[in-house]
Structure formats: C-alpha cells, structure tokens
Design an enzyme around this catalytic site. Structure first.
Site, mmCIF file in Angstrom:
data_model
loop_
_atom_site.group_PDB
_atom_site.id
_atom_site.type_symbol
_atom_site.label_atom_id
_atom_site.label_comp_id
_atom_site.label_asym_id
_atom_site.label_seq_id
_atom_site.Cartn_x
_atom_site.Cartn_y
_atom_site.Cartn_z
ATOM 1 N N ASN A 10 -27.468 -18.471 25.444
ATOM 2 C CA ASN A 10 -28.213 -17.301 24.962
ATOM 3 C C ASN A 10 -28.173 -16.247 26.059
ATOM 4 O O ASN A 10 -28.893 -16.364 27.050
ATOM 5 C CB ASN A 10 -29.660 -17.705 24.637
ATOM 6 C CG ASN A 10 -30.489 -16.508 24.239
ATOM 7 O OD1 ASN A 10 -29.956 -15.449 23.890
ATOM 8 N ND2 ASN A 10 -31.807 -16.661 24.285
ATOM 9 N N LYS A 12 -29.176 -13.342 25.956
ATOM 10 C CA LYS A 12 -30.318 -12.407 25.841
ATOM 11 C C LYS A 12 -29.811 -10.972 25.968
ATOM 12 O O LYS A 12 -28.678 -10.683 25.593
ATOM 13 C CB LYS A 12 -31.396 -12.722 26.877
ATOM 14 C CG LYS A 12 -31.747 -14.192 26.969
ATOM 15 C CD LYS A 12 -33.021 -14.434 27.707
ATOM 16 C CE LYS A 12 -33.154 -15.900 28.038
ATOM 17 N NZ LYS A 12 -34.531 -16.351 28.109
ATOM 18 N N HIS A 94 -36.293 -17.298 18.323
ATOM 19 C CA HIS A 94 -36.441 -17.495 19.777
ATOM 20 C C HIS A 94 -37.858 -17.085 20.192
ATOM 21 O O HIS A 94 -38.434 -16.156 19.621
ATOM 22 C CB HIS A 94 -35.395 -16.662 20.527
ATOM 23 C CG HIS A 94 -35.304 -17.021 21.971
ATOM 24 N ND1 HIS A 94 -36.175 -16.521 22.905
ATOM 25 C CD2 HIS A 94 -34.478 -17.872 22.638
ATOM 26 C CE1 HIS A 94 -35.878 -17.040 24.089
ATOM 27 N NE2 HIS A 94 -34.853 -17.865 23.949
ATOM 28 N N GLU A 96 -38.891 -15.379 22.519
ATOM 29 C CA GLU A 96 -39.029 -13.946 22.865
ATOM 30 C C GLU A 96 -39.169 -13.099 21.603
ATOM 31 O O GLU A 96 -39.885 -12.093 21.596
ATOM 32 C CB GLU A 96 -37.837 -13.520 23.732
ATOM 33 C CG GLU A 96 -37.943 -14.123 25.134
ATOM 34 C CD GLU A 96 -36.620 -14.442 25.813
ATOM 35 O OE1 GLU A 96 -35.578 -13.896 25.420
ATOM 36 O OE2 GLU A 96 -36.641 -15.275 26.745
ATOM 37 N N GLU A 164 -37.555 -25.569 22.416
ATOM 38 C CA GLU A 164 -37.637 -24.833 23.676
ATOM 39 C C GLU A 164 -39.106 -24.618 24.047
ATOM 40 O O GLU A 164 -39.739 -23.673 23.554
ATOM 41 C CB GLU A 164 -36.967 -23.461 23.522
ATOM 42 C CG GLU A 164 -35.509 -23.524 23.164
ATOM 43 C CD GLU A 164 -34.790 -22.262 23.603
ATOM 44 O OE1 GLU A 164 -33.897 -22.378 24.443
ATOM 45 O OE2 GLU A 164 -35.137 -21.165 23.132
ATOM 46 N N GLY A 170 -36.862 -19.655 31.233
ATOM 47 C CA GLY A 170 -36.702 -18.629 32.270
ATOM 48 C C GLY A 170 -37.640 -18.801 33.443
ATOM 49 O O GLY A 170 -37.789 -17.906 34.276
ATOM 50 N N SER A 210 -34.690 -23.694 31.061
ATOM 51 C CA SER A 210 -34.245 -23.869 32.447
ATOM 52 C C SER A 210 -33.256 -25.018 32.624
ATOM 53 O O SER A 210 -33.315 -25.766 33.607
ATOM 54 C CB SER A 210 -35.447 -24.016 33.386
ATOM 55 O OG SER A 210 -36.258 -22.849 33.323
#
Ligand code: PEP
Length: 247
Positions: A10, A12, A94, A96, A164, A170, A210
C-alpha cells in the site's frame, strides 16, 4: 490449507514518477516467489503508469473506489474506470479511509459489493484501534466490520481480508505473531460459523501493521496468516523479502 500467499503493497499517498521507477526496478529484479501473488496499491494518478510499466507478475490495485458507475461524484473513481485501465484490484476500508475520511462500515460494505459486482478483486481492511484492543473489544470490532460486508455480498471468492490493527499501522509496533494468529483464527472461525466452512477454509486473511523484512518470516509462518498488506516497507527494496517470506 492450499491458500495462495498474497502480499499487497500500500503505497498510500507517496511516490513520484522517479520514485515509482525505482520501486518498479526492484520489483522487476526481484526475484519474486512465483507461488506468492503480489499486488501493489497505487495512488490513482499513477495507476495507468504503473499498470503499463509493472512486470507481469505484479498486479495493480487502486486504494479506493466509489460505489457508482459514473456521474456527479467529483473526485471519485469508479470500478469501470479501473477496469478500463486494466486494473483488477482495489483496497477498500483502509483504516485511514475510515478514520481520516469518515468512511462507515456500511459505506465500505457498499463499495465492496459494488466493486465485486463490477469484476474487481477486493482487499477489504478491518482492524481495531488501541483503545478498542485495551477494552477487550478486538474480536467484536473485526466481527462487526466483517458482518457489515457479509450483509451486502454472497460470493467471497474475490475477497481478501486484511486484518490491520490500527495501533500497528505506520507506528513501528507490530502485532506479535501470536496476537495476529489469534485474531486470524477467530476470524476464520467466524466465517465458519456465519458464512460456511468452505469460505472459512478458502478465504485469505492478510496481516498488516509495520510488517518489515525482519519480522515477516515469523508472522508468515502462522497457520492462519495468508499474506501481508504492507505500507511503509512496500516503498523499499525489502518489500521483495516480504514477498518471499514463505520461501
Ligand atoms: C498499511 O498502510 O496498510 C500499513 C500496514 O502500513 P505500515 O506497513 O506502514 O504499518
């Protein structure tokens, strides 16, 4: 088991043509394990470029799409547009998208259903926040997010679930192999109970949060971890090692 390992990158909102050329170069030289499916999630403006220039053993995903074919939805991308570019995958839900852009379980489920009905394959992301984990709600949260999708689709064959944990994305904090395995196993049991034994056995569940070249082998050796969704490390040559974690 017989589930094909699947590793997604990903990217991003990262990259430029120059940086993408570097990424494509390490993907081309690999070598990438032929038994692993590799999918890179690319910013919308670069989808065409990456689709044109990626090696044939690397598939391309959008990081989002809308739940309508066309029309007055400024700034959105439709599944039909992705198919027009030859892009066959999309990452949906996701954290985010959920947290920054306020996407609800229901909207994500509608997007998943619409993308599937338009012939896309979907990486559907779920996961709990740190607060939810500390409150002992991890399973309740991931089951709720999965149920929302189950309410809208019947056929899971083109769905990959990406578990996730939000606190691991992150942050450099990885779920331990056992923590990840426990949630993956709970999800597989949920599928068995609520959908069918066949779907539970066949559905691929990626871990994301991560993942690095250093921790991928131990995570990837867990019986219910069928691949990874990788953010930061997918921009670096170590992504090749992550793709090859099961070798
Ligand atoms: C992600 O963006 O899906 C992700 C898991 O990011 P990172 O690997 O950087 O934690």
């Amino acid at each position: 088991m017989g589930r094909k390992f699947v590793v997604g990158g990903n990217w991003k909102m990262n990259g430029s043509k120059a940086q993408i050329n570097d990424i494509l170069a390490f993907l081309k030289s690999g070598p990438l394990n032929q038994d692993t499916e590799v999918v890179v999630g690319v910013p919308a403006v670069y989808l065409d470029y990456v689709k044109t220039n990626a090696p044939a053993n690397v598939e391309v995903a959008a990081q989002n799409c809308y739940k309508a074919e066309k029309g007055a939805f400024t700034g959105e991308t439709s599944p039909a547009m992705l198919k027009d570019l030859g892009v066959n995958w999309v990452i949906l839900g996701h954290s985010e998208r959920r947290q920054i852009f306020g996407e609800s379980d229901e909207l994500i489920a509608e997007k998943v259903a619409f993308a599937l009905s338009n012939g896309l394959k979907v990486i559907a992301c779920i996961g709990e926040t740190l607060q939810e984990r500390e409150a002992g709600q991890t399973e309740a949260v991931v089951f709720r997010q999965t149920q929302a999708i189950a309410d809208k689709i019947q056929d899971w064959s083109n769905v990959v679930i990406a578990y996730e944990p939000v606190w691991a994305i992150g942050t450099g904090k990885t779920a331990s192999p056992q923590q990840a395995q426990d949630v993956h196993k709970a999800l597989r049991d949920w599928f068995s109970k609520n959908i069918s034994a066949e779907v539970a056995n066949a559905i691929r569940i990626q871990y994301g949060g991560s993942v690095t070249g250093a921790n991928c082998k131990e995570l990837g050796s867990q019986p219910d971890i069928d691949g990874f969704l990788v953010g930061g490390a997918s921009l670096k040559p170590e992504f090749v090692n992550i793709v090859n974690a099961r070798q």
